[in-house]
Design a protein around this motif. Structure first.
Motif, PDB file in Angstrom:
ATOM      1  N   GLY A  20      -0.610  -5.630   5.439  1.00 58.30           N
ATOM      2  CA  GLY A  20      -1.217  -5.456   4.119  1.00 58.30           C
ATOM      3  C   GLY A  20      -2.581  -4.804   4.203  1.00 58.30           C
ATOM      4  O   GLY A  20      -2.917  -3.916   3.401  1.00 58.30           O
ATOM      5  N   PHE A  21      -3.381  -5.244   5.174  1.00 60.95           N
ATOM      6  CA  PHE A  21      -4.709  -4.666   5.376  1.00 60.95           C
ATOM      7  C   PHE A  21      -4.625  -3.163   5.638  1.00 60.95           C
ATOM      8  O   PHE A  21      -5.369  -2.366   5.054  1.00 60.95           O
ATOM      9  N   MET A  22      -3.682  -2.755   6.484  1.00 63.93           N
ATOM     10  CA  MET A  22      -3.565  -1.350   6.833  1.00 63.93           C
ATOM     11  C   MET A  22      -3.011  -0.512   5.684  1.00 63.93           C
ATOM     12  O   MET A  22      -3.363   0.668   5.539  1.00 63.93           O
ATOM     13  N   LEU A  23      -2.153  -1.083   4.864  1.00 62.89           N
ATOM     14  CA  LEU A  23      -1.668  -0.350   3.698  1.00 62.89           C
ATOM     15  C   LEU A  23      -2.814  -0.106   2.711  1.00 62.89           C
ATOM     16  O   LEU A  23      -2.918   0.971   2.112  1.00 62.89           O
ATOM     17  N   ILE A  24      -3.668  -1.104   2.545  1.00 69.01           N
ATOM     18  CA  ILE A  24      -4.839  -0.925   1.680  1.00 69.01           C
ATOM     19  C   ILE A  24      -5.761   0.147   2.265  1.00 69.01           C
ATOM     20  O   ILE A  24      -6.262   1.023   1.538  1.00 69.01           O
ATOM     21  N   CYS A  25      -5.992   0.096   3.576  1.00 72.13           N
ATOM     22  CA  CYS A  25      -6.824   1.113   4.219  1.00 72.13           C
ATOM     23  C   CYS A  25      -6.229   2.510   4.053  1.00 72.13           C
ATOM     24  O   CYS A  25      -6.957   3.484   3.824  1.00 72.13           O
ATOM     25  N   SER A  26      -4.913   2.614   4.131  1.00 69.00           N
ATOM     26  CA  SER A  26      -4.249   3.902   3.945  1.00 69.00           C
ATOM     27  C   SER A  26      -4.493   4.438   2.539  1.00 69.00           C
ATOM     28  O   SER A  26      -4.758   5.641   2.346  1.00 69.00           O
ATOM     29  N   ALA A  27      -4.413   3.553   1.558  1.00 68.90           N
ATOM     30  CA  ALA A  27      -4.669   3.967   0.177  1.00 68.90           C
ATOM     31  C   ALA A  27      -6.118   4.409  -0.007  1.00 68.90           C
ATOM     32  O   ALA A  27      -6.404   5.376  -0.727  1.00 68.90           O
ATOM     33  N   LEU A  28      -7.046   3.714   0.661  1.00 71.81           N
ATOM     34  CA  LEU A  28      -8.454   4.094   0.588  1.00 71.81           C
ATOM     35  C   LEU A  28      -8.682   5.484   1.183  1.00 71.81           C
ATOM     36  O   LEU A  28      -9.437   6.293   0.632  1.00 71.81           O
TER      37      LEU A  28
END
Length: 446
Positions: A20-28
């Motif tokens: 989840g953390f990395m998906l959020i980072c990808s969106a950022l």
């Protein structure tokens, strides 16, 4: 006493938290490309605003498709000669399991590849700022496709791919000082040396048309950069990503302040454009270094980059190359500064035990950083210039001079950024209401 039983190390298991953390980072990181579009779009004249926005947005389309077809395989597939990767199972991304983990980590391959995709998208978009006002959109789109294929994908493998020569040498690049910023800055220099200057360069005023738009873009970049940098550790289990997050904020603040102080001393004013540019310079410089330095080291990296980048943006007037929006001065110089300072400020207490000169480690790491920096710079500069030369001699890179003077937005996109003739106000409304106002005035006088 019974003999001790040695258990094999457990294989990593999928972590929902890290995923989840990395998906959020990808969106950022994805948000950074529209942020870059606003940043660049505000810095150009009105007649080039839409073209500048589109030069970033088209990268979202082109690079995404290439990444799926072969880009991910070239960048992160099985190494060949320390120069390029390849994995036929990744072509088209059809043979990757939903829960298949990226080796050594707790996130799926799909999460890793989409995070890296966002880096691949923004890197060619960074180049566009140097080419403002004068490049055919069709030529730019083809350049993005070719450049991503022959420059970005191989360089990403050198720096981050297992077996890549820079990776194996021990060059530290936490999140893209070489692969992203030096790569893009050197490419920008190579292209502008081929296509030449804008009409009126050093003669006509070419001031930003919307500083609020520039500040909006800078704010979005700063926000998205936390995902860009902290996410590059691919997890959140040991605190290194948190260190990078802190250092990103610290270095950016230091660079902004340093740029403004230099600007006040040199030019007599604290400008909005200087604040935005200084912040971006700090973000660029800390990108390779933030996992290796302490927060005090981050202040040093940011402050040094802020001053040197502020000095570098004026070199285009001295040497006569037309870097429209200071891609060379900020991204190339900032990337070089941040990458080389690792060899001085690496503390040995962050991402690795590597120590720089100021922490007792000597110059070993500094020379490794030099190897990575100047190899990427030379390769990108030369190959990008060759690509621009080929495109210029075949389809032409430049718009006609008349179109450049009249405005590239109308010529290339059949649109303008602002419509002042609508009902909301402007010259048309003023002309239409003038007789009514005149009649009312006469009544009052009577």
């Amino acid at each position: 006493m019974a003999p001790a039983i040695t258990l094999a190390a457990e294989a990593p298991k999928l972590s929902a938290a890290n995923t989840g953390f990395m998906l959020i980072c990808s969106a950022l990181v994805m948000l950074m490309t529209p942020g870059l579009a606003f940043f660049y779009g505000g810095m150009v004249r009105v007649k080039s605003t839409l073209n500048m926005l589109m030069m970033s947005f088209i990268s979202l389309g082109i690079v995404t498709i290439l990444w799926v077809l072969y880009g991910f395989s070239m960048a992160f597939g099985t190494d060949s000669g320390s120069l390029i990767g390849w994995n036929s199972d990744w072509v088209g991304l059809g043979n990757i399991g939903l829960t298949e983990l990226w080796p050594g980590y707790t996130i799926p391959v799909f999460v890793f590849l989409v995070f890296q995709l966002m880096f691949a998208i923004i890197t060619p978009a960074l180049i566009s700022g140097a080419l403002a006002d004068r490049v055919k959109f069709s030529a730019w789109a083809l350049f993005v496709a070719l450049w991503a294929t022959v420059v970005y994908f191989p360089v990403a493998h050198w720096v981050w791919g297992t077996g890549g020569w820079a990776f194996e040498l021990g060059v530290i690049d936490f999140a893209g000082g070489t692969a992203v910023h030096i790569n893009a800055g050197a490419a920008a220099l190579g292209v502008i040396l081929v296509i030449g200057k804008r009409v009126g360069f050093k003669k006509d005023p070419m001031r930003p048309h919307s500083l609020p738009l520039v500040m909006l873009g800078a704010g979005l970049l700063w926000f998205g950069w936390f995902g860009f940098n902290a996410g590059s550790w691919l997890g959140n289990d040991d605190g290194v990503g948190a260190l990078m997050f802190v250092n990103t904020q610290v270095a950016t603040a230091a660079a902004m302040l340093a740029w403004l102080i230099y600007e006040k001393i040199r030019h007599g004013a604290f400008t909005t454009l200087g604040a935005a540019s200084g912040a971006v310079a700090g973000l660029v410089a800390i990108t390779p270094a933030g996992g290796a330095v302490t927060p005090l080291g981050a202040i040093a990296v940011g402050a040094i980059a802020g001053v040197l980048c502020a000095m570098a943006v004026g070199l285009k007037y001295k040497f006569g190359y037309d870097d429209s929006l200071d891609v060379v001065g900020v991204h190339l110089v900032g990337g070089v500064v941040g990458s080389l300072l690792i060899g001085l400020f690496a503390s040995g207490k962050g991402q690795s035990t590597v120590e720089g000169l100021f922490y007792g480690g000597g110059l070993t790491q500094f020379w490794k950083q030099c190897a990575g920096v100047f190899a990427v710079l030379a390769y990108s500069l030369i190959v990008s210039a060759i690509l621009a030369f080929i495109l210029d001699k075949t389809m032409g890179m430049r718009v006609p001079e008349d179109d450049e003077v009249a405005g590239i937005d109308q010529a290339e996109h059949a649109e303008t950024a602002y419509d002042f003739s609508g009902a909301g106000g402007g010259a048309a409304k003023t002309a239409a209401t003038a007789p009514v106002a005149a009649a009312a005035s006469k009544k009052v006088d009577a």
